[in-house]
Design a protein around this motif. Structure first.
Motif, mmCIF file in Angstrom:
data_model
loop_
_atom_site.group_PDB
_atom_site.id
_atom_site.type_symbol
_atom_site.label_atom_id
_atom_site.label_comp_id
_atom_site.label_asym_id
_atom_site.label_seq_id
_atom_site.Cartn_x
_atom_site.Cartn_y
_atom_site.Cartn_z
ATOM 1 N N ALA A 35 -35.472 -3.045 -7.014
ATOM 2 C CA ALA A 35 -34.719 -3.417 -5.820
ATOM 3 C C ALA A 35 -35.666 -3.482 -4.638
ATOM 4 N N THR A 36 -35.279 -4.244 -3.644
ATOM 5 C CA THR A 36 -36.013 -4.284 -2.381
ATOM 6 C C THR A 36 -35.015 -3.995 -1.263
ATOM 7 N N GLY A 37 -35.527 -3.442 -0.197
ATOM 8 C CA GLY A 37 -34.675 -3.169 0.956
ATOM 9 C C GLY A 37 -35.457 -3.314 2.238
ATOM 10 N N SER A 38 -34.733 -3.641 3.302
ATOM 11 C CA SER A 38 -35.349 -3.666 4.627
ATOM 12 C C SER A 38 -34.360 -3.094 5.629
ATOM 13 N N TRP A 39 -34.914 -2.434 6.637
ATOM 14 C CA TRP A 39 -34.130 -1.782 7.670
ATOM 15 C C TRP A 39 -34.880 -1.875 8.987
ATOM 16 N N VAL A 40 -34.159 -1.722 10.081
ATOM 17 C CA VAL A 40 -34.787 -1.482 11.376
ATOM 18 C C VAL A 40 -34.527 -0.013 11.689
ATOM 19 N N LEU A 41 -35.589 0.677 12.076
ATOM 20 C CA LEU A 41 -35.545 2.107 12.371
ATOM 21 C C LEU A 41 -35.702 2.326 13.870
ATOM 22 N N VAL A 42 -34.821 3.132 14.451
ATOM 23 C CA VAL A 42 -34.985 3.627 15.808
ATOM 24 C C VAL A 42 -35.185 5.128 15.677
ATOM 25 N N GLN A 43 -36.253 5.629 16.295
ATOM 26 C CA GLN A 43 -36.636 7.027 16.104
ATOM 27 C C GLN A 43 -36.948 7.705 17.437
ATOM 28 N N PRO A 44 -35.975 8.447 17.986
ATOM 29 C CA PRO A 44 -36.293 9.308 19.128
ATOM 30 C C PRO A 44 -36.892 10.614 18.605
ATOM 31 N N SER A 45 -38.018 11.005 19.192
ATOM 32 C CA SER A 45 -38.693 12.240 18.792
ATOM 33 C C SER A 45 -39.100 13.021 20.031
ATOM 34 N N SER A 46 -38.960 14.338 19.949
ATOM 35 C CA SER A 46 -39.529 15.243 20.938
ATOM 36 C C SER A 46 -40.464 16.160 20.178
ATOM 37 N N PHE A 47 -41.608 16.450 20.790
ATOM 38 C CA PHE A 47 -42.640 17.220 20.138
ATOM 39 C C PHE A 47 -42.759 18.599 20.774
ATOM 40 N N THR A 48 -43.253 19.547 20.017
ATOM 41 C CA THR A 48 -43.405 20.900 20.551
ATOM 42 C C THR A 48 -44.431 20.935 21.679
ATOM 43 N N SER A 49 -45.220 19.883 21.812
ATOM 44 C CA SER A 49 -46.170 19.778 22.915
ATOM 45 C C SER A 49 -45.468 19.521 24.248
ATOM 46 N N GLY A 50 -44.151 19.201 24.199
ATOM 47 C CA GLY A 50 -43.389 18.883 25.407
ATOM 48 C C GLY A 50 -43.242 17.387 25.629
ATOM 49 N N LYS A 51 -43.940 16.571 24.870
ATOM 50 C CA LYS A 51 -43.846 15.120 25.004
ATOM 51 C C LYS A 51 -42.695 14.590 24.155
ATOM 52 N N SER B 29 -44.623 -0.910 13.188
ATOM 53 C CA SER B 29 -44.140 -0.681 14.544
ATOM 54 C C SER B 29 -43.632 -1.967 15.179
ATOM 55 N N LEU B 30 -42.448 -1.875 15.790
ATOM 56 C CA LEU B 30 -41.934 -2.965 16.609
ATOM 57 C C LEU B 30 -42.164 -2.649 18.090
ATOM 58 N N PHE B 31 -41.987 -1.378 18.449
ATOM 59 C CA PHE B 31 -42.379 -0.902 19.768
ATOM 60 C C PHE B 31 -42.410 0.607 19.765
ATOM 61 N N SER B 32 -43.090 1.156 20.756
ATOM 62 C CA SER B 32 -43.174 2.597 20.910
ATOM 63 C C SER B 32 -43.343 2.892 22.390
ATOM 64 N N ARG B 33 -42.616 3.899 22.874
ATOM 65 C CA ARG B 33 -42.660 4.205 24.303
ATOM 66 C C ARG B 33 -42.619 5.707 24.522
ATOM 67 N N PRO B 34 -43.626 6.236 25.226
ATOM 68 C CA PRO B 34 -43.567 7.650 25.593
ATOM 69 C C PRO B 34 -42.431 7.870 26.595
ATOM 70 N N MET B 35 -41.802 9.025 26.521
ATOM 71 C CA MET B 35 -40.708 9.373 27.430
ATOM 72 C C MET B 35 -41.144 10.575 28.260
ATOM 73 N N SER C 48 -39.488 5.268 19.336
ATOM 74 C CA SER C 48 -40.182 4.298 18.493
ATOM 75 C C SER C 48 -39.159 3.447 17.759
ATOM 76 N N CYS C 49 -39.569 2.235 17.441
ATOM 77 C CA CYS C 49 -38.745 1.334 16.643
ATOM 78 C C CYS C 49 -39.669 0.685 15.624
ATOM 79 N N ALA C 50 -39.243 0.627 14.373
ATOM 80 C CA ALA C 50 -40.084 0.077 13.310
ATOM 81 C C ALA C 50 -39.251 -0.726 12.333
ATOM 82 N N ARG C 51 -39.919 -1.608 11.634
ATOM 83 C CA ARG C 51 -39.295 -2.311 10.511
ATOM 84 C C ARG C 51 -39.743 -1.602 9.246
#
Length: 173
Positions: free
Chosen positions: A109-125, A153-159, A129-132
């Motif tokens: 089988a094959t599959g494709s998705w668009v991923l949206v990923q909000p992440s917070s890191f223990t560093s405080g940042k 990666s489709l885009f990535s933005r620090p918050m 991110s958005c990826a295919r």
């Protein structure tokens, strides 16, 4: 069409639908484990979703540089191991999948998705991110397994702030 041909066609369609559901569930478990990965996370829970000869790779300039390519279940486990060692990397990590397309052909089988990923890191940042995601799956004797996983990666933005804030939720009176 004869009754036998109709039954055969329905059985094939049902098998394809059940396989599609199992592929979706495999990808869902993978993303859930990626959300949950942290110190002392049992990597076998994650790596058991991959075939022995699986490939995991970042595609494109940003992700090929950040993630590289891992060939084989052991190499994939080693790549993820760094997320299980102190200090913790993620404070919050959420993988949201959409725009799903799954195609099943017998035992592959094959599959494709668009991923949206909000992440917070223990560093405080924090990061948005958005990826295919594209993946190939194979059916083992018991279940569907990821055989080739690609993320681009489709885009990535620090918050500037952590995603999760302690303020109470605004609800109507």
């Amino acid at each position: 069409m004869s009754v036998e041909k109709t039954i055969d066609a329905l059985e094939k369609r049902l098998t394809a639908l059940e396989s599609e559901k199992e592929v979706r569930e495999c990808m869902n478990r993978y993303m859930y484990f990626c959300d949950d990965i942290g110190i002392d996370f049992p990597l076998e829970k994650l790596t058991q979703l991959f075939s022995e000869g699986a490939v995991w790779e970042g595609k494109g300039g940003r992700y090929s540089k950040s993630f590289g390519r891992c060939e084989g279940r052991d190499a994939i486990a080693q790549m993820f191991k760094k997320y299980t060692l102190p200090p913790a990397h993620f404070e919050l990590n959420v993988h949201v999948l959409g725009n799903e397309v799954i195609n099943v052909d017998a035992d592959s089988a094959t599959g494709s998705w668009v991923l949206v990923q909000p992440s917070s890191f223990t560093s405080g940042k924090s990061q948005l991110s958005c990826a295919r995601i594209t993946a190939k799956f194979i059916k083992s004797s018991e279940r569907w397994l990821i055989d080739h996983f690609q993320t681009e990666s489709l885009f990535s933005r620090p918050m500037s702030e952590s995603w999760d804030q302690p303020a109470p939720l605004p609800v109507p009176d």
